[in-house]
Scaffold this active site. Structure first.
Site, PDB file in Angstrom:
ATOM      1  N   HIS A 109       0.816  -1.224   0.000  1.00 54.78           N
ATOM      2  CA  HIS A 109       0.000   0.000   0.000  1.00 54.78           C
ATOM      3  C   HIS A 109       0.849   1.274   0.000  1.00 54.78           C
ATOM      4  O   HIS A 109       0.367   2.338   0.374  1.00 54.78           O
ATOM      5  CB  HIS A 109      -0.963  -0.005   1.205  1.00 54.78           C
ATOM      6  CG  HIS A 109      -2.077  -1.009   1.082  1.00 54.78           C
ATOM      7  ND1 HIS A 109      -2.892  -1.371   2.128  1.00 54.78           N
ATOM      8  CD2 HIS A 109      -2.506  -1.729   0.004  1.00 54.78           C
ATOM      9  CE1 HIS A 109      -3.776  -2.290   1.702  1.00 54.78           C
ATOM     10  NE2 HIS A 109      -3.553  -2.516   0.433  1.00 54.78           N
ATOM     11  N   CYS A 117       5.686  11.878  -7.633  1.00 57.70           N
ATOM     12  CA  CYS A 117       5.407  12.983  -8.548  1.00 57.70           C
ATOM     13  C   CYS A 117       4.475  12.491  -9.650  1.00 57.70           C
ATOM     14  O   CYS A 117       4.839  11.589 -10.415  1.00 57.70           O
ATOM     15  CB  CYS A 117       6.711  13.525  -9.150  1.00 57.70           C
ATOM     16  SG  CYS A 117       6.381  14.870 -10.312  1.00 57.70           S
ATOM     17  N   CYS A 136       9.035  18.808  -7.003  1.00 56.15           N
ATOM     18  CA  CYS A 136       9.611  17.462  -7.120  1.00 56.15           C
ATOM     19  C   CYS A 136      11.125  17.591  -7.273  1.00 56.15           C
ATOM     20  O   CYS A 136      11.592  18.349  -8.124  1.00 56.15           O
ATOM     21  CB  CYS A 136       9.011  16.772  -8.345  1.00 56.15           C
ATOM     22  SG  CYS A 136       9.880  15.269  -8.829  1.00 56.15           S
ATOM     23  N   GLU A 203      -8.372  -9.915  17.843  1.00 57.09           N
ATOM     24  CA  GLU A 203      -9.746 -10.448  17.885  1.00 57.09           C
ATOM     25  C   GLU A 203      -9.941 -11.277  16.618  1.00 57.09           C
ATOM     26  O   GLU A 203      -9.119 -11.201  15.706  1.00 57.09           O
ATOM     27  CB  GLU A 203     -10.759  -9.301  17.909  1.00 57.09           C
ATOM     28  CG  GLU A 203     -10.591  -8.390  16.719  1.00 57.09           C
ATOM     29  CD  GLU A 203     -11.309  -7.057  16.848  1.00 57.09           C
ATOM     30  OE1 GLU A 203     -12.058  -6.876  17.810  1.00 57.09           O
ATOM     31  OE2 GLU A 203     -11.113  -6.230  15.955  1.00 57.09           O
TER      32      GLU A 203
END
Ligand code: APR
Length: 233
Positions: A109, A117, A136, A203
């Site tokens: 991710h 850029c 950039c 959990e």
């Protein structure tokens, strides 16, 4: 049961929770009254770039204050000492696996500490804010965005991930709710391809039924114990 040589590990926000980084679905997944899903989309960035940049600037600054926890250190130890194949696929955009010393890490991710850029397509290491629209470093365009995969965008390096899953004898999921695909589907893929599947989570997750074994508890305790078992056994 087949001998374990090749391991694929999937980590999620729960792996970094004990470092003090909020999980996504804690507190109802809200940030300043916005649903996280409404901040983390290309549409949100087009509609209200300041809001989105402010959110990511805050998260980027916050992770730099945090430290790896026992789960990160245990996985780094496994990476050092395991001589079979190993891939730590993380959904996390922090750098805590690397700061703990892990090397075989894949950020599906993206990463908070990169800026992308959209003009020249180059990613640069980035620690500061983006809200002032800095240039950039590669091409000078003021077109940097967080290098984070938003909802509706394709996660990175899926071919490498599926290649590793095809070879895996053991798939381990750590601290992830199983709510977001394609990562949530890896357990089924791994299982169909013949791997044993183990979940370590606080959990039961949405995908718990797909795991051969689920251990319930904090990653900071479960992961070091499991790594000890794997390396000692
Ligand atoms: N130890 C182990 N598990 C924990 C801990 C802990 N200390 N604390 C929380 N958890 C568990 C929660 O019970 C939950 O099941 O970690 C899981 C975190 O789930 P999410 O907040 O949904 O995070 P994650 O699964 O990583 O989210 C996936 O969604 O928002 C997107 O792109 C974002 O990568 C993210 C993806």
């Amino acid at each position: 049961m087949r001998e374990v040589r090749n391991i694929v590990i999937l980590t999620g926000a729960g792996a970094s929770a004990e470092s003090g980084i909020d999980t996504f679905r804690a507190a109802g997944g809200l940030w300043e009254q916005h649903r996280v899903e409404d901040v983390a989309t290309p549409e949100a960035f087009a509609r209200d770039p300041e809001l989105v940049l402010r959110f990511y600037d805050m998260r980027r600054a916050a992770i730099q204050e945090k430290q790896p926890n026992a789960a990160h250190f245990a996985l780094a130890r496994l990476d050092r000492e395991w001589d079979g194949e190993l891939l730590i696929v993380t959904q996390n955009v922090d750098d805590l696996h690397e700061r703990a010393g892990a090397r075989r890490v894949l950020h599906m991710h993206g990463e908070h500490l990169n800026a992308w850029c959209t003009y020249c397509d180059v990613r640069s290491r980035w620690r500061g804010p983006l809200i002032e629209r800095p240039a950039c470093p590669e091409c000078g365009a003021r077109a940097l965005r967080p290098d984070v995969v938003w909802f509706g965008e394709m996660p990175y390096r899926m071919n490498e991930i599926y290649a590793a899953l095809r070879q895996a004898d053991l798939f381990v999921s750590i601290g992830t709710s199983g709510a977001v695909y394609p990562a949530a589907g890896f357990v089924r893929d791994a299982r169909e391809l013949g791997a044993r599947t183990l979940e370590l989570n606080l959990e039961r997750s949405q995908g718990s039924a797909w795991f051969d074994e689920s251990r319930i508890g904090p990653a900071g305790e479960l992961v070091p114990a499991w790594v000890e078992e794997v390396l000692g056994g």
